[in-house]
Design an enzyme around this catalytic site. Structure first.
Site, PDB file in Angstrom:
ATOM      1  N   LYS A 153       0.939  -1.013   0.243  1.00 27.90           N
ATOM      2  CA  LYS A 153       0.218  -0.228   0.064  1.00 27.90           C
ATOM      3  C   LYS A 153       0.787   0.732  -0.285  1.00 27.90           C
ATOM      4  O   LYS A 153       1.693   1.548   0.712  1.00 27.90           O
ATOM      5  CB  LYS A 153      -0.829   0.254   0.334  1.00 27.90           C
ATOM      6  CG  LYS A 153      -2.077  -0.998   0.900  1.00 27.90           C
ATOM      7  CD  LYS A 153      -2.712  -1.067   2.451  1.00 27.90           C
ATOM      8  CE  LYS A 153      -3.917  -2.439   2.396  1.00 27.90           C
ATOM      9  NZ  LYS A 153      -4.876  -2.645   1.180  1.00 27.90           N
TER      10      LYS A 153
ATOM     11  N   ARG B 160      -9.483 -13.026   1.579  1.00 23.21           N
ATOM     12  CA  ARG B 160     -10.422 -13.327   0.815  1.00 23.21           C
ATOM     13  C   ARG B 160      -9.502 -15.183   1.217  1.00 23.21           C
ATOM     14  O   ARG B 160      -9.861 -15.986   0.983  1.00 23.21           O
ATOM     15  CB  ARG B 160     -10.986 -13.615  -0.615  1.00 23.21           C
ATOM     16  CG  ARG B 160      -9.579 -13.067  -1.466  1.00 23.21           C
ATOM     17  CD  ARG B 160     -10.200 -12.103  -2.881  1.00 23.21           C
ATOM     18  NE  ARG B 160     -10.442 -10.747  -2.381  1.00 23.21           N
ATOM     19  CZ  ARG B 160     -10.451  -9.593  -3.054  1.00 23.21           C
ATOM     20  NH1 ARG B 160     -10.183  -9.808  -4.442  1.00 23.21           N
ATOM     21  NH2 ARG B 160     -10.549  -8.101  -2.765  1.00 23.21           N
TER      22      ARG B 160
HETATM   23  N1  BES Z   1      -8.253  -4.635   4.073  1.00 22.30           N
HETATM   24  C1  BES Z   1      -8.124  -4.464   2.291  1.00 22.30           C
HETATM   25  C2  BES Z   1      -9.368  -3.664   1.944  1.00 22.30           C
HETATM   26  C3  BES Z   1      -9.940  -2.365   2.548  1.00 22.30           C
HETATM   27  C4  BES Z   1      -9.666  -0.895   1.886  1.00 22.30           C
HETATM   28  C5  BES Z   1     -10.540  -2.031   3.904  1.00 22.30           C
HETATM   29  C6  BES Z   1     -10.634  -0.070   2.260  1.00 22.30           C
HETATM   30  C7  BES Z   1     -10.903  -0.304   4.241  1.00 22.30           C
HETATM   31  C8  BES Z   1     -10.639  -0.037   4.398  1.00 22.30           C
HETATM   32  C9  BES Z   1      -7.877  -5.115   1.324  1.00 22.30           C
HETATM   33  O1  BES Z   1      -7.325  -6.163   2.121  1.00 22.30           O
HETATM   34  C10 BES Z   1      -6.876  -4.912   0.063  1.00 22.30           C
HETATM   35  O2  BES Z   1      -6.232  -4.256   0.584  1.00 22.30           O
HETATM   36  N2  BES Z   1      -8.280  -4.662  -0.810  1.00 22.30           N
HETATM   37  C11 BES Z   1      -7.594  -5.067  -2.350  1.00 22.30           C
HETATM   38  C12 BES Z   1      -7.826  -5.834  -3.187  1.00 22.30           C
HETATM   39  C13 BES Z   1      -7.111  -5.391  -4.516  1.00 22.30           C
HETATM   40  C14 BES Z   1      -5.882  -5.208  -4.521  1.00 22.30           C
HETATM   41  C15 BES Z   1      -7.912  -6.331  -5.719  1.00 22.30           C
HETATM   42  C16 BES Z   1      -8.158  -3.421  -2.641  1.00 22.30           C
HETATM   43  O3  BES Z   1      -9.358  -3.439  -2.203  1.00 22.30           O
HETATM   44  O4  BES Z   1      -7.897  -2.031  -3.020  1.00 22.30           O
HETATM   45 MN    MN Z   2      -5.351  -5.842   1.141  1.00 22.66          MN
END
Ligand code: BES
Ligand code: MN
Ligand code: ZN
Length: 514
Positions: free
Chosen positions: A294, A369
């Site tokens: 991130k 997931r």
């Molecule tokens: N924990 C995050 C999702 C999230 C985003 C929670 C904002 C709370 C606030 C999750 O693990 C994630 O990083 N999801 C990615 C998935 C993508 C890489 C397919 C996302 O949503 O960007």
């Molecule tokens: Mn994530």
């Protein structure tokens, strides 16, 4: 010797002990039929059919002043109206607060909770030590206790604070709320259930508020165990070796780059002999994204909340056990720490789940997931549940679609959607259905059985999880964005909301009774 004690001290700094959640409930609450003499603040709940307001011990002067103030402010007892009189004539209190309850029988539980929270916020701005709330103008005994218990619950929820990391926490005000009611026993009984629920919410908030290096998988599991076992809940914690032995390579892989390896927490409240209801919550105790790192400071900082699904299912089972609900319910929380190192998972790796299906890790940041796939499989395999609800801070796509007031729900069973909607309205933890289809092939992979990414984003997560629920009735709840508030609002103090505890506790009760 010296090194050892330094080491011990460092350990203590890292793992600040979790106080029993009830200690964070600063509000002292009494229900009584007879007022005590000395309150700084008197609150009167006023129904909308009140023509002239006058209580038994008020003089004519007091009544005249109050009714004049009501006219000036056009206060007529409509729900949520509020009017404050400083130094009321002829009363020993410093402040008199009138709160409108409208027609009490029509006042929704969540509105009464919001009123309690507003009251807590209001009096916390004063120095009042004793707050007396006269509820007796709500004359119907059932409505009186229902509204009173819901308001007291709202006070509790708003007054929670997370200050374990302050070197000098602000002293808890020795504040007492005295609720003057028609029937103290009935009010107390109503409130006892709310208190169990509040303790479940506080437990979830405590867990979610923990920093990523304090609340890592093993520590999170121990903290949960300490809170759950005294409630008669059977707690099982699997460590990384057992996870590998059972073949849960998808759960294991997310934390393989961290010194803190995967755990799986199981909390079983067997309140009946029925087939169990399974709640599976994402417990990613920190999400750096892994090698798909991130890259904005705000997005990575927010990921202490990535364990909020696990906290929600743990808090819900705690609340149900605390009120001795006659329901068989099990919480399963896969716990991970999504970090990078020379041993971390790489984009493109393939993992094998407990079920035997393989998943291509196209993106290491789609880790929720991966751990839930094994969590759901474990719940099915070991508990043969009648229904599975999983809850997770899963996708940014959900936040884009629905924002932070609703969570997204996905299911093919109409009765689950209907009962969840009802639970959402009853608790103001709102849900909105998104379609699972027509996206059948969005998570297929060229090299494995499944792939952990696809488009549209929220549906791809849901579709992958659906595969592991198989033919068990199932719903996926995406609560990304609902776990935390930046500043205090309504029943929420700043920080973790405990979202999901109230929703799931309510839903389990409704669904079990169907
Ligand atoms: N924990 C995050 C999702 C999230 C985003 C929670 C904002 C709370 C606030 C999750 O693990 C994630 O990083 N999801 C990615 C998935 C993508 C890489 C397919 C996302 O949503 O960007
Ligand atoms: Mn994530
Ligand atoms: Zn995540």
């Amino acid at each position: 010797m010296k090194t050892l004690s330094c080491f011990a001290a460092a350990l203590m700094l890292l793992a600040a002990p979790v106080a029993a959640s009830a200690e964070y409930l600063q509000t002292k609450t009494n229900f009584t039929e007879r007022a005590s003499e000395s309150a700084e603040t008197l609150v009167v709940l006023v129904p909308s059919d009140t023509q002239e307001l006058s209580l038994a011990n008020w003089s004519n002067e007091t009544a005249a002043q109050v009714n004049r103030a009501m006219q000036v402010r056009e206060f007529d007892g409509s729900a949520k109206q509020q009017l404050e009189i400083i130094a009321p004539v002829g009363l020993p209190v410093e402040r008199l607060v009138l709160m409108g309850v409208g027609s009490a029988a029509e006042l929704p539980r969540v509105d009464a909770e919001e009123m309690g929270a507003a009251l807590a916020n209001h009096v916390n701005g004063t120095k009042a030590g004793m707050i007396q709330v006269d509820t007796r103008l709500i004359t119907d005994a059932t409505e009186n206790s229902r509204v009173t218990a819901a308001m007291a619950h709202g006070v509790d929820l708003r007054n929670y604070r997370f200050d374990r990391f302050k070197s000098e926490p602000e002293p808890r005000p020795s504040q007492v709320f005295e609720w003057l009611v028609a029937d103290a026993n009935t009010a107390e009984a109503h409130y006892a259930t709310k208190r169990s629920l509040a303790d479940g919410v506080f437990l979830a908030r405590e867990l979610v508020n923990l920093p990523g290096s304090t609340g890592y998988p093993a520590a999170f599991a121990e903290m949960a165990r300490e809170a759950l076992e005294p409630l008669g809940i059977e707690v099982t914690i699997l460590g990384p070796e057992q996870i590998l032995e059972l073949g849960m390579g998808s759960l294991y892989g997310v934390s393989q780059g961290s010194q803190h390896k995967a755990h799986l927490l199981v909390a079983h409240w067997k309140g009946s002999d029925d087939q169990p209801i399974a709640l599976v919550g994402k417990g990613n105790t920190f999400d750096t994204g892994g090698y798909n790192l991130k890259t904005s400071s705000a997005s990575i900082r927010a990921m202490t909340t990535d364990k909020a699904g696990a906290a929600a299912v743990i808090g819900a089972v705690a609340a149900l056990a605390a009120e001795q609900a006659p329901i068989n319910v099990v919480a399963v929380a896969p716990l991970s720490h999504n970090l990078i190192s020379g041993e971390a998972q790489l984009p493109g790796d393939v993992v094998t789940t407990g079920s035997g299906s393989t998943i291509e890790v196209a993106n290491t940041d789609a880790e929720g997931r991966l751990i839930l796939a094994d969590g759901i499989w474990y719940a099915r395999e070991h508990f043969n549940p009648r229904v599975i609800a999983d809850i997770a801070t899963l996708t940014g796509a959900k936040v884009g679609a629905l924002g932070t007031d609703y969570s997204a729900i996905f299911s093919e069973q109409d009765d689950i959607i209907r009962t969840l909607r009802q639970a959402g309205e009853n608790t103001n933890e709102l849900v909105w259905q998104l379609p699972l289809g027509p996206y059948a092939n969005i998570v297929s992979s060229d090299i494995a059985d499944l792939r952990n990414t696809g488009s549209p984003g929220a549906q791809a997560g849901a579709r992958l999880l659906q595969h592991f629920a198989g033919d068990t009735p199932w719903v996926h709840i995406d609560m990304a964005g609902n776990a935390r508030v930046q500043s205090a609002t309504g029943i929420h103090p700043q920080g973790a909301t405990g979202y999901g505890v109230r929703l799931l506790t309510e839903w389990v009760k409704i669904y079990a009774a169907e």
